[in-house]
Motif scaffolding. Sequence first.
Motif, PDB file in Angstrom:
ATOM      1  N   GLY A   1       6.864 -10.624   4.890  1.00 31.86           N
ATOM      2  CA  GLY A   1       6.563 -11.844   5.611  1.00 31.86           C
ATOM      3  C   GLY A   1       6.403 -11.661   7.100  1.00 31.86           C
ATOM      4  O   GLY A   1       6.078 -12.606   7.817  1.00 31.86           O
ATOM      5  N   TYR A   2       6.632 -10.428   7.591  1.00 29.50           N
ATOM      6  CA  TYR A   2       6.471 -10.152   9.014  1.00 29.50           C
ATOM      7  C   TYR A   2       4.993  -9.906   9.307  1.00 29.50           C
ATOM      8  O   TYR A   2       4.219  -9.559   8.417  1.00 29.50           O
ATOM      9  N   GLU A   3       4.587 -10.116  10.589  1.00 27.78           N
ATOM     10  CA  GLU A   3       3.177  -9.952  10.939  1.00 27.78           C
ATOM     11  C   GLU A   3       2.679  -8.536  10.679  1.00 27.78           C
ATOM     12  O   GLU A   3       1.504  -8.330  10.353  1.00 27.78           O
ATOM     13  N   LYS A   4       3.556  -7.563  10.832  1.00 31.64           N
ATOM     14  CA  LYS A   4       3.242  -6.178  10.483  1.00 31.64           C
ATOM     15  C   LYS A   4       3.992  -5.809   9.205  1.00 31.64           C
ATOM     16  O   LYS A   4       5.159  -6.156   9.048  1.00 31.64           O
ATOM     17  N   ASP A   5       3.317  -5.111   8.287  1.00 24.73           N
ATOM     18  CA  ASP A   5       3.998  -4.699   7.057  1.00 24.73           C
ATOM     19  C   ASP A   5       5.170  -3.787   7.379  1.00 24.73           C
ATOM     20  O   ASP A   5       5.113  -2.964   8.299  1.00 24.73           O
ATOM     21  N   ALA A   6       6.242  -3.942   6.607  1.00 25.68           N
ATOM     22  CA  ALA A   6       7.434  -3.121   6.795  1.00 25.68           C
ATOM     23  C   ALA A   6       7.221  -1.729   6.201  1.00 25.68           C
ATOM     24  O   ALA A   6       6.345  -1.516   5.359  1.00 25.68           O
ATOM     25  N   PHE A   7       8.061  -0.777   6.634  1.00 23.61           N
ATOM     26  CA  PHE A   7       7.907   0.628   6.274  1.00 23.61           C
ATOM     27  C   PHE A   7       9.059   1.053   5.372  1.00 23.61           C
ATOM     28  O   PHE A   7      10.233   0.859   5.705  1.00 23.61           O
ATOM     29  N   LEU A   8       8.734   1.617   4.217  1.00 25.54           N
ATOM     30  CA  LEU A   8       9.747   2.091   3.265  1.00 25.54           C
ATOM     31  C   LEU A   8       9.450   3.549   2.912  1.00 25.54           C
ATOM     32  O   LEU A   8       8.468   3.845   2.234  1.00 25.54           O
ATOM     33  N   HIS A   9      10.290   4.463   3.394  1.00 31.08           N
ATOM     34  CA  HIS A   9      10.106   5.890   3.135  1.00 31.08           C
ATOM     35  C   HIS A   9      10.784   6.284   1.829  1.00 31.08           C
ATOM     36  O   HIS A   9      11.735   5.624   1.370  1.00 31.08           O
ATOM     37  N   TYR A  10      10.308   7.353   1.226  1.00 28.40           N
ATOM     38  CA  TYR A  10      10.881   7.845  -0.033  1.00 28.40           C
ATOM     39  C   TYR A  10      12.385   8.100   0.090  1.00 28.40           C
ATOM     40  O   TYR A  10      13.169   7.757  -0.805  1.00 28.40           O
ATOM     41  N   LEU A  11      12.801   8.692   1.232  1.00 31.90           N
ATOM     42  CA  LEU A  11      14.211   9.019   1.412  1.00 31.90           C
ATOM     43  C   LEU A  11      15.081   7.772   1.553  1.00 31.90           C
ATOM     44  O   LEU A  11      16.311   7.839   1.409  1.00 31.90           O
ATOM     45  N   ASP A  12      14.461   6.629   1.869  1.00 26.43           N
ATOM     46  CA  ASP A  12      15.207   5.374   2.005  1.00 26.43           C
ATOM     47  C   ASP A  12      15.318   4.616   0.686  1.00 26.43           C
ATOM     48  O   ASP A  12      15.879   3.516   0.644  1.00 26.43           O
TER      49      ASP A  12
ATOM     50  N   LYS B   1       0.841  -1.203   0.000  1.00 25.83           N
ATOM     51  CA  LYS B   1       0.000   0.000   0.000  1.00 25.83           C
ATOM     52  C   LYS B   1       0.873   1.249   0.000  1.00 25.83           C
ATOM     53  O   LYS B   1       1.897   1.301   0.692  1.00 25.83           O
ATOM     54  N   LEU B   2       0.486   2.252  -0.746  1.00 27.25           N
ATOM     55  CA  LEU B   2       1.180   3.539  -0.754  1.00 27.25           C
ATOM     56  C   LEU B   2       0.501   4.498   0.207  1.00 27.25           C
ATOM     57  O   LEU B   2      -0.730   4.511   0.324  1.00 27.25           O
ATOM     58  N   MET B   3       1.304   5.285   0.907  1.00 28.83           N
ATOM     59  CA  MET B   3       0.794   6.277   1.859  1.00 28.83           C
ATOM     60  C   MET B   3       1.330   7.649   1.454  1.00 28.83           C
ATOM     61  O   MET B   3       2.371   8.098   1.958  1.00 28.83           O
ATOM     62  N   PRO B   4       0.636   8.354   0.531  1.00 29.60           N
ATOM     63  CA  PRO B   4       1.129   9.655   0.051  1.00 29.60           C
ATOM     64  C   PRO B   4       1.329  10.663   1.171  1.00 29.60           C
ATOM     65  O   PRO B   4       2.242  11.497   1.112  1.00 29.60           O
ATOM     66  N   GLY B   5       0.464  10.615   2.197  1.00 30.99           N
ATOM     67  CA  GLY B   5       0.590  11.571   3.304  1.00 30.99           C
ATOM     68  C   GLY B   5       1.899  11.405   4.059  1.00 30.99           C
ATOM     69  O   GLY B   5       2.443  12.378   4.590  1.00 30.99           O
ATOM     70  N   LEU B   6       2.408  10.180   4.129  1.00 28.55           N
ATOM     71  CA  LEU B   6       3.688   9.923   4.783  1.00 28.55           C
ATOM     72  C   LEU B   6       4.840   9.896   3.794  1.00 28.55           C
ATOM     73  O   LEU B   6       6.000   9.796   4.202  1.00 28.55           O
ATOM     74  N   ASN B   7       4.507   9.967   2.493  1.00 32.36           N
ATOM     75  CA  ASN B   7       5.498   9.812   1.423  1.00 32.36           C
ATOM     76  C   ASN B   7       6.269   8.503   1.613  1.00 32.36           C
ATOM     77  O   ASN B   7       7.512   8.459   1.536  1.00 32.36           O
ATOM     78  N   ALA B   8       5.508   7.441   1.857  1.00 36.28           N
ATOM     79  CA  ALA B   8       6.116   6.147   2.154  1.00 36.28           C
ATOM     80  C   ALA B   8       5.201   5.039   1.648  1.00 36.28           C
ATOM     81  O   ALA B   8       4.078   5.293   1.175  1.00 36.28           O
TER      82      ALA B   8
END
Length: 542
Positions: free
Chosen positions: A61-72, A48-55
């Motif tokens: 495979g983790y129980e919680k989805d991982a977080f990938l920011h634009y700057l990363d 899922k894309l989160m434009p408000g977070l720019n991420a």
Amino acid sequence: MKSELVVDVQQKEISIALLEDSRLVSLQKESRNIAYAVGDLYLAKVKKLMPGLNAAFVDVGYEKDAFLHYLDLGPQFNSYNSFIQEALSDKKKVPNISKFKLSPDIPKQGTIQDLLQPGQQLLVQIAKEPISSKGPRLTTELSFTGRFMVLMPFGEKISISQKIKSTEEKIRLRQLIGSIKPKGFSVIIRTSAENKRVAELNNEMKTLVRCWEESISKMQRSQPPMLIYEEDSRAVSVIRDIFSPNFENIYVNEQETFAQIQNYVALISPENKDIVKLYNKDIPIFDNFNITRQIKSSFGKTVSFKSGAYIIIEHTEALHVIDVNSGNRSKASPDQESNALDVNLKAADEIARQLRLRDMGGIIVIDFIDMNKVEHRQTLFDHMKEVMANDRARHNILPLSKFGLMQITRQRVRPALDITTSETCPSCFGKGEVQPSLLFTDKLGEKLDYLVNILKVKKFTMYVHPYVEAYIKKGMFSLYGKWRRRYGRSIKIVADESLAYLQYKVFDDMNKEIDLKEESDFNSNQSKTHARQKHGVNEEKD
């Protein structure tokens, strides 16, 4: 100075202690069961894309989805994305990065929806492990870490550690790496590469490039989410960063980890292979090297050092505060000024050790004992810089202010190490009332009978507090001798300084802990039957 490493391998974690002249100066604890460790590569899918977070949230495979920011994503994301999509579209052919044309950098102020879309497959690297209810944090700026260098695909830069001061050595390393580096890779030259030969650097370069090629090949054969590349074992990865040819001994208490560390040392420093030694005594390895006692005395709010002086360490959200006190010094100097200087210099030694030991990062403010003479204040400042010189973390030290305060900023190398030195009573669990201490040995006798006659465990080691062990083994006709005659010579009672007074642990001959807490009292045959079945013991038929 005699430097030694002591590696304590337990079921749940690995503890690595660095000793200098038998004095504990660094302690690292790493969980053995932790998944999604920093440095691991995963083939993942954008959820899922989160434009408000720019991420974006990404499934690894983790129980919680991982977080990938634009700057990363990294400035070379366009090159990275083109390469990954080409590799995934034609799984019979591994693209050659040396022949791959690099694209322009992405804009620093761009948006995530311009580059990613739901369902897109990515090769991601764990940048931050899961914490509490949060998933891992990711990056697509991939890197492969070695002893002497860090290799990063999709670039052409060569960077050199700032800790290498020699201009001639910097020029030598830059020219050398430039001549052996494949096209399409950036390299960060680490401090440990200083004065290393071409052959050593070239071997590691080839090893890291091979890791990259094998990762791409495995990615082409996989479906997301899938672990593609895993960092070295936790013990090896820690030793990789702190290993020094000056080490005289590395002691390890587990065969598999011993073999991994010995192989790694043989690879990077063949002449030092024999310093890795397997520890196989019954006494816990940290007790044998007096590390447990040093941990108990070094962590906590108040830390004492020589001549009765002590420091008090307080932690807040924004900074660490350290107060130096002379205490009831037995060897006071003839005048107050000299006494203050003497205490402050010894405190500086202990504070430098504590910063490394606890990995105290951020802002540290030290309230030294007031000194009026300018030359004494300068002496203290110079001494602090000298004792902090061996600290691997980047730091900056300011001279004492007019209020007698010294300010230090220090980079955090790893998560802060928080060890509680106070012990919760294992009998009352903090309620304030315990079972009669006199009857504790009776309880241990019942546990031995339960282990031998109910669980049918014939060979095991019971660890108890040193005072309890001394009581059990005292005299010619000791309790220990009585128990061994009754339950067999294969049982052992061993002292463990890390245990509380009325605490005990039992390990079988495979060094696996036998949990007796929930089986503490069995009042019925049904409960005993359940215990047998739980530990794999069959009922005897009449």
